[in-house]
Scaffold this active site. Structure first.
Site, mmCIF file in Angstrom:
data_model
loop_
_atom_site.group_PDB
_atom_site.id
_atom_site.type_symbol
_atom_site.label_atom_id
_atom_site.label_comp_id
_atom_site.label_asym_id
_atom_site.label_seq_id
_atom_site.Cartn_x
_atom_site.Cartn_y
_atom_site.Cartn_z
ATOM 1 N N MET A 102 -4.177 -6.798 -7.287
ATOM 2 C CA MET A 102 -3.701 -7.860 -8.160
ATOM 3 C C MET A 102 -4.823 -8.809 -8.593
ATOM 4 S SD MET A 102 -0.871 -6.572 -8.326
ATOM 5 C CE MET A 102 0.697 -7.270 -8.764
ATOM 6 N N ARG A 103 -5.999 -8.260 -8.846
ATOM 7 C CA ARG A 103 -7.105 -9.044 -9.389
ATOM 8 C C ARG A 103 -7.572 -8.389 -10.679
ATOM 9 N NH1 ARG A 103 -7.101 -13.624 -7.310
ATOM 10 N NH2 ARG A 103 -9.221 -13.938 -8.091
ATOM 11 N N GLY A 157 0.779 -1.239 0.000
ATOM 12 C CA GLY A 157 0.000 0.000 0.000
ATOM 13 C C GLY A 157 0.805 1.281 0.000
ATOM 14 N N HIS A 172 0.428 1.040 -13.353
ATOM 15 C CA HIS A 172 1.174 -0.120 -13.824
ATOM 16 C C HIS A 172 2.658 0.253 -13.860
ATOM 17 C CE1 HIS A 172 1.868 -3.819 -16.045
ATOM 18 N NE2 HIS A 172 2.656 -3.121 -16.847
ATOM 19 N N ASN A 211 1.453 3.066 -2.629
ATOM 20 C CA ASN A 211 0.703 3.997 -3.487
ATOM 21 C C ASN A 211 -0.498 4.565 -2.738
ATOM 22 O OD1 ASN A 211 1.650 4.394 -6.393
ATOM 23 N ND2 ASN A 211 1.956 2.198 -6.096
ATOM 24 N N ARG A 226 -15.559 -14.853 -10.040
ATOM 25 C CA ARG A 226 -15.102 -13.461 -10.071
ATOM 26 C C ARG A 226 -16.293 -12.514 -10.092
ATOM 27 N NH1 ARG A 226 -10.785 -12.696 -13.792
ATOM 28 N NH2 ARG A 226 -12.167 -12.427 -15.546
#
Ligand code: GAR
Length: 226
Positions: free
Chosen positions: A96-97, A18, A115, A20, A71
């Site tokens: 990361m999903r 975390g 990214h 960011n 999902r």
């Protein structure tokens, strides 16, 4: 009506440490972004991002993808929480999903991702290592809107970072991360200021924020000429 109520409402999704998220928390507190984080959601109960949210007194929760069969069901739980919190812009910060079609429909051009490469080069995972192994002389980071594919959405802003011969995956990742922490708050503030307009693949920046003259004669060359 206080000024706080007019701030853009952010929902941040994270899976890891975390840093960011922290840069966005700090930028909001410093008044560099006209926004407030109203919810942090992690899919991983051990994510450091949850502790960062807790320390900053931001409502937070874990929605563990392992608790869902599909999902679509996981996404529905996340969407429902974000809608309950009246989130206006979703920030993927090391999330990361893969985000599914329903999610994208619910928040079209209102989901940003960061990214750690200069898209469209090096999409996917472990991209700092890939840039190093490929022999690229520059890499960097990209903030983009999410679309139906992975790392393909309209690009909002990019930061360029040089690659050095003695770099390791760790040193290069750290150099990129430092720029991520500048780039993401900047991109969010452009959105908050209403300075972004999506036209097809392109995100056009309000002229008041673009081409401010700083780029004159400032092409980057690596290795640098004498
Ligand atoms: C960041 O480098 C971010 O760009 C990357 O994960 C890291 C999260 O760090 N995201 C992706 O690779 C998305 N596919 P953080 O948890 O310290 O912010």
């Amino acid at each position: 009506m206080g000024s706080g109520s007019t701030k853009l409402r952010l929902g941040v999704l994270a899976s890891g440490g975390g840093t960011n998220l922290q840069s966005i928390i700090d930028a909001c507190s410093a008044g560099d972004i006209d926004a407030q984080i109203v919810r942090v959601i992690c899919n991983n109960p051990n994510a450091g991002a949850l502790q960062r949210a807790e320390r900053a007194h931001i409502p937070n929760c874990c929605i563990n993808h392992r608790d869902f069969d599909t999902r679509t069901a996981f996404d529905a739980a996340v969407i429902s929480q974000l809608q309950q919190d009246r989130v206006e812009l979703v920030i993927l910060a090391g999330f990361m999903r893969i985000v599914g079609a329903d999610f994208i429909r619910a928040f079209t051009h209102r989901i940003m991702n960061i990214h750690p490469a200069l898209l469209p080069a090096f999409p996917g995972l472990n991209v700092q290592k890939k840039a190093l192994e490929y022999g690229a002389k520059f890499t960097g980071c990209t903030v983009h809107f999410i679309d139906a594919d992975v790392d393909t959405g309209p690009i909002i802003a990019q930061a360029v970072v040089p690659v050095f011969d003695d770099d390791t995956e760790e040193s290069l990742s750290a150099r990129i991360l430092e720029q991520e922490h500048r780039l993401y708050p900047h991109a969010i503030q452009l959105f908050a200021a209403g300075a972004l307009k999506v036209e097809g693949r392109r995100v056009l920046i309000d002229p008041a924020y673009a081409n401010t003259g700083k780029f004159h004669a400032s092409a980057l060359i690596n290795p640098p000429p004498a």
